[in-house]
Design a protein around this motif. Structure first.
Motif, PDB file in Angstrom:
ATOM      1  N   VAL A 145       0.827  -1.206   0.000  1.00  0.00           N
ATOM      2  CA  VAL A 145       0.000   0.000   0.000  1.00  0.00           C
ATOM      3  C   VAL A 145       0.858   1.251   0.000  1.00  0.00           C
ATOM      4  O   VAL A 145       0.569   2.228  -0.695  1.00  0.00           O
ATOM      5  N   VAL A 146       1.909   1.234   0.811  1.00  0.00           N
ATOM      6  CA  VAL A 146       2.852   2.351   0.846  1.00  0.00           C
ATOM      7  C   VAL A 146       4.236   1.822   0.499  1.00  0.00           C
ATOM      8  O   VAL A 146       4.512   0.621   0.608  1.00  0.00           O
ATOM      9  N   ARG A 147       5.100   2.702   0.101  1.00  0.00           N
ATOM     10  CA  ARG A 147       6.434   2.301  -0.340  1.00  0.00           C
ATOM     11  C   ARG A 147       7.276   1.821   0.832  1.00  0.00           C
ATOM     12  O   ARG A 147       7.368   2.467   1.862  1.00  0.00           O
ATOM     13  N   ALA A 148       7.891   0.652   0.664  1.00  0.00           N
ATOM     14  CA  ALA A 148       8.767   0.072   1.689  1.00  0.00           C
ATOM     15  C   ALA A 148       9.793  -0.795   0.980  1.00  0.00           C
ATOM     16  O   ALA A 148       9.611  -1.172  -0.184  1.00  0.00           O
ATOM     17  N   ALA A 149      10.874  -1.112   1.678  1.00  0.00           N
ATOM     18  CA  ALA A 149      11.898  -1.985   1.090  1.00  0.00           C
ATOM     19  C   ALA A 149      11.295  -3.366   0.871  1.00  0.00           C
ATOM     20  O   ALA A 149      10.761  -3.978   1.809  1.00  0.00           O
ATOM     21  N   LEU A 150      11.355  -3.873  -0.346  1.00  0.00           N
ATOM     22  CA  LEU A 150      10.763  -5.173  -0.648  1.00  0.00           C
ATOM     23  C   LEU A 150      11.566  -6.318  -0.066  1.00  0.00           C
ATOM     24  O   LEU A 150      11.022  -7.390   0.198  1.00  0.00           O
ATOM     25  N   ASN A 151      12.862  -6.093   0.156  1.00  0.00           N
ATOM     26  CA  ASN A 151      13.736  -7.132   0.687  1.00  0.00           C
ATOM     27  C   ASN A 151      14.416  -6.642   1.968  1.00  0.00           C
ATOM     28  O   ASN A 151      14.456  -5.431   2.239  1.00  0.00           O
ATOM     29  N   VAL A 152      14.955  -7.569   2.711  1.00  0.00           N
ATOM     30  CA  VAL A 152      15.678  -7.225   3.936  1.00  0.00           C
ATOM     31  C   VAL A 152      16.917  -6.407   3.581  1.00  0.00           C
ATOM     32  O   VAL A 152      17.640  -6.729   2.637  1.00  0.00           O
ATOM     33  N   VAL A 153      17.148  -5.337   4.349  1.00  0.00           N
ATOM     34  CA  VAL A 153      18.372  -4.551   4.202  1.00  0.00           C
ATOM     35  C   VAL A 153      19.359  -5.060   5.249  1.00  0.00           C
ATOM     36  O   VAL A 153      19.066  -5.031   6.444  1.00  0.00           O
ATOM     37  N   SER A 154      20.511  -5.535   4.819  1.00  0.00           N
ATOM     38  CA  SER A 154      21.460  -6.192   5.727  1.00  0.00           C
ATOM     39  C   SER A 154      22.780  -5.443   5.783  1.00  0.00           C
ATOM     40  O   SER A 154      23.236  -4.883   4.780  1.00  0.00           O
ATOM     41  N   GLY A 155      23.405  -5.462   6.958  1.00  0.00           N
ATOM     42  CA  GLY A 155      24.711  -4.854   7.141  1.00  0.00           C
ATOM     43  C   GLY A 155      24.608  -3.436   7.671  1.00  0.00           C
ATOM     44  O   GLY A 155      23.723  -2.665   7.269  1.00  0.00           O
ATOM     45  N   ALA A 156      25.500  -3.096   8.588  1.00  0.00           N
ATOM     46  CA  ALA A 156      25.428  -1.801   9.274  1.00  0.00           C
ATOM     47  C   ALA A 156      25.487  -0.616   8.315  1.00  0.00           C
ATOM     48  O   ALA A 156      24.710   0.335   8.434  1.00  0.00           O
ATOM     49  N   ASP A 157      26.395  -0.650   7.354  1.00  0.00           N
ATOM     50  CA  ASP A 157      26.550   0.496   6.448  1.00  0.00           C
ATOM     51  C   ASP A 157      25.304   0.694   5.590  1.00  0.00           C
ATOM     52  O   ASP A 157      24.807   1.816   5.451  1.00  0.00           O
ATOM     53  N   ARG A 158      24.761  -0.400   5.055  1.00  0.00           N
ATOM     54  CA  ARG A 158      23.568  -0.296   4.205  1.00  0.00           C
ATOM     55  C   ARG A 158      22.352   0.159   5.002  1.00  0.00           C
ATOM     56  O   ARG A 158      21.560   0.985   4.535  1.00  0.00           O
ATOM     57  N   VAL A 159      22.211  -0.383   6.207  1.00  0.00           N
ATOM     58  CA  VAL A 159      21.080   0.017   7.049  1.00  0.00           C
ATOM     59  C   VAL A 159      21.203   1.487   7.440  1.00  0.00           C
ATOM     60  O   VAL A 159      20.211   2.235   7.400  1.00  0.00           O
ATOM     61  N   ALA A 160      22.393   1.925   7.813  1.00  0.00           N
ATOM     62  CA  ALA A 160      22.593   3.321   8.205  1.00  0.00           C
ATOM     63  C   ALA A 160      22.239   4.266   7.065  1.00  0.00           C
ATOM     64  O   ALA A 160      21.525   5.260   7.254  1.00  0.00           O
ATOM     65  N   ARG A 161      22.719   3.967   5.879  1.00  0.00           N
ATOM     66  CA  ARG A 161      22.455   4.835   4.726  1.00  0.00           C
ATOM     67  C   ARG A 161      20.972   4.797   4.328  1.00  0.00           C
ATOM     68  O   ARG A 161      20.411   5.815   3.896  1.00  0.00           O
TER      69      ARG A 161
END
Length: 311
Positions: A223-239
């Motif tokens: 319904v609303v925009r969200a990450a379709l897949n899991v975001v993994s790793g500290a750098d990727r999650v932070a950004r």
């Protein structure tokens, strides 16, 4: 007769608490309870009078309905757009909806303490999602609601010995996949450090509070925009998180308490847009769960605001 009716209606609160832990969403839990009461009122007065324990009857029926729903939910989850997360609820949402299994002062098993103290936490509900429907029903009924194995056996259509094995298997899932619960004060300290790091907009500051293997899960329900897949790793999650903050500068944040501990509610132009909660271990955030699906944010909205009907 009026007293009996009042007793039956009072069971609705406890049944909703039970069904929520089995299904993971309030909408499904309410559907389960509604169907249980429909079956109760479809019986004749004579049939109801023959039931010595109406509360036990309703528990059995609601549990069987939940078991059927969990079986069909696996197919629905496969068709779900993006990541499916259990619905976060306020920590006291079920505080007046029937007692769980009585917490004994002699309890020494950390698993027992976890299931009683944060049985509405996203951390535990995510683990329950990975169980078979029968394992989940056995675990919720016995370990959280203190229902005897003999009664659970009738619900799932297996022997008492088989149900004990289901519960044992479920506990093993929890032990292997559920991180040790940290003290609430420690959880709050880490989460507040996370909020401060996010507000400053610096990647380095965020990296200091995120575990190297941190995972971010978001549920938009298509319904609303969200990450379709899991975001993994500290750098990727932070950004990823800093990117959201930069794109939505009008969002405001409020503290709230969920079964996981301190969490955050985000509003944009006065409307609730998400609830974010966390798992903390060894002084670092290991999981970030962001709920944006409007249908799973109803506990945080005024009763007059209806969420759209989505999966």
């Amino acid at each position: 007769m009026d007293d009996d009716l009042s007793d039956v209606l009072r069971e609705r609160r406890r049944l909703t608490a039970l069904a929520y832990r089995m299904t993971g969403t309030l909408a499904d839990a309410e559907d389960v309870v509604q169907e249980a009461y429909v079956r109760w009122y479809r019986m004749t007065d004579a049939e109801r009078d023959e039931i010595a324990n109406p509360a036990g009857w309703l528990t059995t029926v609601a549990s069987r309905i939940s078991l059927d729903l969990l079986t069909s939910a696996r197919h629905r989850r496969e068709q779900y757009v993006g990541q499916w997360l259990p619905e976060p609820v306020p920590v006291d949402h079920f505080s007046e909806r029937g007692r769980l299994a009585p917490a004994s002062v002699d309890t020494v098993d950390p698993l027992e303490r976890i299931t009683r103290d944060d049985s509405v936490s996203t951390a535990l509900l995510v683990v329950l999602e990975a169980m078979t429907p029968a394992e989940r029903v056995a675990f919720v009924l016995h370990d959280i609601f203190d229902v005897p194995f003999t009664e659970i056996a009738e619900i799932v259509g297996r022997s008492s010995a088989a149900v004990r094995q289901l519960a044992t298997s479920a506990r093993r899932h929890v032990r292997e996949n559920r991180a040790t619960a940290v003290p609430r004060a420690e959880h709050e300290r880490v989460v507040r450090a996370f909020r401060l790091a996010t507000s400053t907009g610096g990647v380095d500051a965020l990296l200091r509070v995120l575990a190297p293997d941190v995972e971010l899960h978001s549920d938009g329900g298509g319904v609303v925009r969200a990450a379709l897949n899991v975001v993994s790793g500290a750098d990727r999650v932070a950004r990823f998180l800093l990117g959201i903050a930069a794109k939505r500068p009008d969002m405001t944040v409020e503290d709230l308490q969920t079964g996981d501990g301190l969490a955050f509610l985000f509003r944009e132009h006065g409307e609730v847009v998400s609830v974010t909660n966390f798992a903390v271990e060894d002084g670092l955030i290991t999981r970030v769960w962001i709920m944006m699906n409007p249908a799973k944010l109803t506990p945080w909205r005024p009763a007059s605001v209806a969420a759209p009907d989505v999966p």
